[in-house]
Structures are given as C-alpha cells and as structure tokens.
Design a protein around this motif. Structure first.
Motif, mmCIF file in Angstrom:
data_model
loop_
_atom_site.group_PDB
_atom_site.id
_atom_site.type_symbol
_atom_site.label_atom_id
_atom_site.label_comp_id
_atom_site.label_asym_id
_atom_site.label_seq_id
_atom_site.Cartn_x
_atom_site.Cartn_y
_atom_site.Cartn_z
ATOM 1 N N ALA A 84 0.831 -1.206 0.000
ATOM 2 C CA ALA A 84 0.000 0.000 0.000
ATOM 3 C C ALA A 84 0.865 1.255 0.000
ATOM 4 N N ALA A 85 1.955 1.231 0.770
ATOM 5 C CA ALA A 85 2.860 2.385 0.822
ATOM 6 C C ALA A 85 3.498 2.639 -0.542
ATOM 7 N N LEU A 86 3.940 1.565 -1.188
ATOM 8 C CA LEU A 86 4.604 1.719 -2.479
ATOM 9 C C LEU A 86 3.627 2.162 -3.567
ATOM 10 N N ILE A 87 2.431 1.550 -3.605
ATOM 11 C CA ILE A 87 1.443 1.924 -4.617
ATOM 12 C C ILE A 87 0.945 3.346 -4.367
ATOM 13 N N GLY A 88 0.802 3.716 -3.087
ATOM 14 C CA GLY A 88 0.419 5.088 -2.764
ATOM 15 C C GLY A 88 1.443 6.082 -3.287
ATOM 16 N N LEU A 89 2.725 5.737 -3.147
ATOM 17 C CA LEU A 89 3.793 6.589 -3.667
ATOM 18 C C LEU A 89 3.740 6.659 -5.186
ATOM 19 N N PHE A 90 3.469 5.516 -5.819
ATOM 20 C CA PHE A 90 3.354 5.463 -7.285
ATOM 21 C C PHE A 90 2.218 6.361 -7.769
ATOM 22 N N LEU A 91 1.080 6.301 -7.103
ATOM 23 C CA LEU A 91 -0.067 7.136 -7.484
ATOM 24 C C LEU A 91 0.253 8.613 -7.295
ATOM 25 N N LEU A 92 1.004 8.903 -6.245
ATOM 26 C CA LEU A 92 1.380 10.290 -5.971
ATOM 27 C C LEU A 92 2.334 10.817 -7.036
ATOM 28 N N LEU A 93 3.334 10.015 -7.383
ATOM 29 C CA LEU A 93 4.330 10.445 -8.367
ATOM 30 C C LEU A 93 3.744 10.565 -9.771
ATOM 31 N N THR A 94 2.789 9.694 -10.083
ATOM 32 C CA THR A 94 2.155 9.740 -11.413
ATOM 33 C C THR A 94 0.915 10.641 -11.432
ATOM 34 N N LYS A 95 0.664 11.289 -10.285
ATOM 35 C CA LYS A 95 -0.443 12.256 -10.153
ATOM 36 C C LYS A 95 -1.799 11.640 -10.514
ATOM 37 N N GLN A 96 -1.991 10.400 -10.095
ATOM 38 C CA GLN A 96 -3.285 9.733 -10.308
ATOM 39 C C GLN A 96 -4.151 9.922 -9.059
ATOM 40 N N LYS A 97 -5.221 10.642 -9.215
ATOM 41 C CA LYS A 97 -6.097 10.920 -8.078
ATOM 42 C C LYS A 97 -7.207 9.868 -7.981
ATOM 43 N N ILE A 98 -7.494 9.464 -6.767
ATOM 44 C CA ILE A 98 -8.589 8.525 -6.532
ATOM 45 C C ILE A 98 -9.897 9.313 -6.527
ATOM 46 N N PRO A 99 -10.870 8.898 -7.343
ATOM 47 C CA PRO A 99 -12.145 9.626 -7.420
ATOM 48 C C PRO A 99 -12.991 9.423 -6.169
ATOM 49 N N VAL A 100 -12.633 10.144 -5.101
ATOM 50 C CA VAL A 100 -13.271 9.948 -3.793
ATOM 51 C C VAL A 100 -14.784 10.113 -3.865
ATOM 52 N N SER A 101 -15.242 11.117 -4.610
ATOM 53 C CA SER A 101 -16.680 11.389 -4.670
ATOM 54 C C SER A 101 -17.471 10.254 -5.314
ATOM 55 N N LYS A 102 -16.789 9.455 -6.150
ATOM 56 C CA LYS A 102 -17.481 8.392 -6.868
ATOM 57 C C LYS A 102 -17.474 7.050 -6.139
ATOM 58 N N ILE A 103 -16.631 6.928 -5.111
ATOM 59 C CA ILE A 103 -16.445 5.607 -4.497
ATOM 60 C C ILE A 103 -17.237 5.405 -3.208
ATOM 61 N N LYS A 104 -18.003 6.419 -2.798
ATOM 62 C CA LYS A 104 -18.713 6.311 -1.519
ATOM 63 C C LYS A 104 -19.613 5.083 -1.468
ATOM 64 N N LYS A 105 -20.344 4.840 -2.557
ATOM 65 C CA LYS A 105 -21.258 3.699 -2.582
ATOM 66 C C LYS A 105 -20.505 2.366 -2.597
ATOM 67 N N ALA A 106 -19.253 2.405 -3.065
ATOM 68 C CA ALA A 106 -18.483 1.166 -3.198
ATOM 69 C C ALA A 106 -17.695 0.817 -1.941
ATOM 70 N N ILE A 107 -17.693 1.692 -0.939
ATOM 71 C CA ILE A 107 -16.872 1.479 0.255
ATOM 72 C C ILE A 107 -17.173 0.145 0.950
ATOM 73 N N PRO A 108 -18.446 -0.234 1.174
ATOM 74 C CA PRO A 108 -18.704 -1.535 1.815
ATOM 75 C C PRO A 108 -18.125 -2.710 1.034
ATOM 76 N N LEU A 109 -18.257 -2.676 -0.305
ATOM 77 C CA LEU A 109 -17.718 -3.765 -1.126
ATOM 78 C C LEU A 109 -16.190 -3.747 -1.141
ATOM 79 N N LEU A 110 -15.601 -2.545 -1.135
ATOM 80 C CA LEU A 110 -14.144 -2.440 -1.083
ATOM 81 C C LEU A 110 -13.623 -3.012 0.233
ATOM 82 N N LEU A 111 -14.311 -2.712 1.309
ATOM 83 C CA LEU A 111 -13.907 -3.236 2.616
ATOM 84 C C LEU A 111 -14.028 -4.755 2.637
ATOM 85 N N LEU A 112 -15.138 -5.258 2.121
ATOM 86 C CA LEU A 112 -15.367 -6.707 2.099
ATOM 87 C C LEU A 112 -14.334 -7.415 1.223
#
Length: 291
Positions: free
Chosen positions: A44-72
């Motif tokens: 997670a630390a390495l992929i987080g760094l990769f996303l940061l360096l490549t400026k890939q933003k996680i679409p937070v506003s779009k994932i709210k409904k998916a949070i339970p499935l992501l957790l599961l």
C-alpha cells in the motif's frame, strides 16, 4: 524505461515474479497473518507513492457507494493471503499453487448464479476436468486425511475460494478501476489484519534473521507493490485473451521452482492433475475472453 513502454513484457515479468512468491515466503519465519499484514502495508505504501508520483487521483466522490464492497473485498484479500501462506507451509509450493489456481473454475461456476451468465457445454467440461485435476494432485493413492499435504491442499483451495470472492466482488465495484481499487483493497486489508494479528498475539518481527528481513521486503515491495503496478499498467493495453494466456506463466514458474530449486517431489498423478487444472482452466478463460 523501455520495459514500461512494452505492456506484454510488463505482464510477462509480473507473472514470472508472482511465480517466485512461495520461494520467498518459505524463508520468512513469522505467522501467515503477520506476513499478510506486512505485505499489505509495504504494498500500500509503495502503490500510494506510485499514485502520488504519477499524479493519479482517486475519485473519492465516486467511491462512496463502493466502500462496503471495497472493505469486504479487502477482507477477502487479506484472508486469501493468510490461507495461501499456510498452504505453502503445509505442502509443496507446486501443489499449493495448483490448488490455488482452482479459483478461475470457482468464478466460472459462480457467475451463472450471481450474474445469470450461461454455463455452456465447454464450461461444464472445463469445470469437471479441472475438479478431477484437483482430485489427482491430492495423490489419492497416498492421501491421508489430517496429513500435512492434505491440510496444505485444503488451505490452497480455501485461498482459491477467497480469491474467487475478490474477483466476484470486483465485478460489482464499477466506480473504481484497476490500481486504484487494489490500493483501496490493500488499505481495507490492513484495517482488518491489524486487529487479527493483535488478537492472535503473533508480532514476531524481532525474530527475523537478515535473510528473513530481505525476503519480507521482497515479498512486500517487489512481489506486491512493484509487480501489481506493472500488472495493472499492462492490463490497460492488452486484449483479454493474451492476458489469459500469459497469466499461466505464474503457476508454471512456481512449479518449476518447487521441483528444480526446492527439490520438492511431484508424483506422476500430481503432474497429470496439475496439467489438467491449468490446461482446462486456460481453455475456459481463452474461450470466455473471445466471447
């Protein structure tokens, strides 16, 4: 840098690296739950760094409904790793890996139930022959319920069921794609694995030798962080059928390492069973990719 411009080479490399996982896990003297936790944290630390360096933003506003499935799905991923690591400890890397590769067969059977997909004759043949392959790798003539080999196969099949659960849950998560989804699943796995490891009281990093530390870092950073980045980057550029074929580099490398490097024996029945699992599962995936 040339590698990053060649998606086929990235996929081949990632599959080959995945196939060496068992070799490194064997040299890490911590519990499977603890190892799964450290793997998730490092990745997670390495992929987080990769996303940061490549400026890939996680679409937070779009994932709210998916949070339970992501957790599961994160829970399933963490438990999947625990079961796979336990399989490596109880049986040979080759048998554990071949048991684990029953996962696509489970997905094939579950899809008609969950998504009302049709189960044609070819899929039934692949399911039945792959199941027979699982029976053969247990080496029926020498199997003893309760033996370490038998327990290892059960752990491998348990890991296959959990990986199939991750795949099936991902089919419901349409708001987040590829590496973003995997990053969030790793975070979810960490949330679940921390209390699990605390409850089981198995923190034992201090007992690791120098080689154990190296293997742990390789599993977390190389096998998971870097390789997942290569894997998901390549998926965007390659057709499904090519991905299905090249994905079988993973179990083939694992079997070769088990037999040639670790000197773990395989009986003729187990070899036939392994070929049946991989062959019929591959045939099913290629036909599905081409539909």
């Amino acid at each position: 840098m040339k590698l990053l411009k060649n998606p086929k080479a990235m996929l081949i490399l990632s599959m080959a690296v995945f196939g060496t996982l068992g070799l490194f896990v064997r040299n890490i003297s911590v519990s499977s739950g603890e190892l799964a936790l450290y793997r998730a944290i490092l990745a997670a630390a390495l992929i987080g760094l990769f996303l940061l360096l490549t400026k890939q933003k996680i679409p937070v506003s779009k994932i709210k409904k998916a949070i339970p499935l992501l957790l599961l799905s994160g829970v399933a991923m963490g438990l999947n790793w625990i079961f796979l690591f336990e399989a490596y400890r109880y049986t040979s890397v080759s048998v554990a890996t071949l048991s684990y590769y029953f996962a696509p067969v489970i997905v094939t059977v579950a899809c008609p139930i969950l998504f009302k997909e049709k189960m044609n004759a070819k899929k039934w043949i692949c399911f039945l022959m792959s199941t027979l392959g699982i029976v053969l790798i247990t080496d029926p003539g020498n199997i003893r319920p309760g033996s370490e080999n038998f327990i290892g196969i059960l752990f491998g099949l348990g890991a296959a069921c959990l990986y199939a659960a991750v795949v099936l849950l991902n089919k419901f998560i349409k708001e987040v794609d590829g590496i973003h989804r995997t990053f969030l699943q790793f975070l979810s796995a960490i949330v679940v694995l921390i209390p699990y490891v605390i409850f089981t009281g198995t923190f034992s990093l201090g007992s690791l030798s120098g080689s154990g530390w190296i293997c742990l870092l390789v599993v977390g950073i190389v096998h998971t962080g870097i390789t997942y980045c290569l894997y998901f980057s390549s998926l965007k550029e390659l057709p499904g059928q090519k991905v299905a074929i090249l994905s079988y580099i993973d179990p083939l490398v694992a079997v070769l390492i088990s037999v040639l490097v670790l000197r773990e024996p395989m009986t003729p029945l187990q070899i036939i069973g392994g070929c049946m699992i991989l062959g019929f599962t591959l045939w099913n995936e290629i036909s599905s990719s081409g539909d």
